[in-house]
Every structure is written in C-alpha cells, then in structure tokens.
Design an enzyme around this catalytic site. Structure first.
Site, short mmCIF file in Angstrom:
data_model
loop_
_atom_site.label_atom_id
_atom_site.label_comp_id
_atom_site.label_asym_id
_atom_site.label_seq_id
_atom_site.Cartn_x
_atom_site.Cartn_y
_atom_site.Cartn_z
N CYS A 150 1.14 -0.68 0.04
CA CYS A 150 -0.50 0.18 -0.01
C CYS A 150 0.83 0.95 0.15
CB CYS A 150 -0.84 -0.10 1.33
SG CYS A 150 -1.89 1.18 0.95
N LEU A 151 0.77 1.97 -1.07
CA LEU A 151 2.15 2.83 -0.97
C LEU A 151 1.01 3.64 -2.33
CD1 LEU A 151 4.98 3.85 -0.18
CD2 LEU A 151 5.63 2.94 -2.24
#
Length: 152
Positions: free
Chosen positions: A87-88
């Site tokens: 998750c970026l």
C-alpha cells in the site's frame, strides 16, 4: 516479443550503472520487463539487517501506469499484506509517468523505515501496531530475522 521502449532500456541501464544504495534491481533474461529486486531494511528500522526479495513488473502501458511490485519475502508490516502487496500512494493514485523504477524502490525502502498504520493494507498488523507499537516492532524484528536475514 515487442521491442522494449527506450525509456525502460534507459532506466534499466541506470539501475545497473548507478545503483541505489541498499537496493538491487536485476532484469530477468527471459523478460526484460520483469525485475528481481532486493531491498536492504533501513538500519534504523525493525527491518534492519534484513534483505527483502521483491518482484517488479512493468506492464505494457508503463510509464502511463505504475509498475506492479510485490514482496516475495514474508514481512510483518502494516502497509504490506500476506500476499506481498504494497500500500503505497505512488503505486496507485499518486503514480506519475515522471516517476521511475528507482524512485519507486526508494519509496518502498522509505516505507520500511516509516510504517504507516493509518493507511494499512494488513489491517491485523496495523491494529497490533496501534495497540502496542513496541510489541509490533518486536514481531517485525523477529520476522526479519526469520525470513529476511541471509544465512551464511
């Protein structure tokens, strides 16, 4: 197989000739859009002394869309799930064609140094992190020792 775009060739050459400290990205001989990546855990993080294996794939519409990156090494981190997905923001909504493979890998390395339990992908880990950060960091260190430290 179609010829690789110049941009991918340039980025690949730069990764090889001017490597990022603590990061290697080697293109696969069978598919030059597929990279085997290693990232050293940042020294001030629970992932210190770990060497994490990732895979990075450049889709056909790269650089108009983000590379696909995932961790192959098991890691206890609120922003990385059990499947190794990350998750970026720069891999999703904040992707820009101006970004490069090296920028993405540096962002992932920075994420290891600064987990963000408020934007989690692994909700259980994020909960642990928020409830008892010391304990979560200890688990992250144990996992790093168990899964990410090279055995001589």
């Amino acid at each position: 197989m179609a010829a690789l775009p110049k941009r991918i060739i340039k980025e690949t050459e730069r990764l090889v000739s001017d490597p990022v400290p603590g990061i290697t990205a080697t293109p696969s001989e069978e598919n030059l859009r597929y990279f085997e990546v290693t990232i050293d855990g940042p020294s001030s993080s629970p992932y210190a002394n770990g060497v994490f294996q990732l895979e990075l794939y450049l889709p056909d519409d790269y650089p108009m869309c983000a590379p696909k990156v995932r961790f192959l090494t098991k890691i206890y981190h609120p922003n990385i799930d059990k499947l190794g997905r990350i998750c970026l923001d720069v891999l999703k909504d904040n992707w820009s064609p101006a970004l490069q493979i090296r920028t993405i890998l540096l962002s992932i390395q920075a994420l290891l140094g600064a987990p963000n339990p408020d934007d989690p992908l692994a909700n259980d880990v994020a909960e642990d992190w928020k409830k008892d950060e010391k304990k979560a960091i200890q688990i992250a260190q144990e996992w790093t020792q168990k899964y990410a430290v090279k055995k001589d």
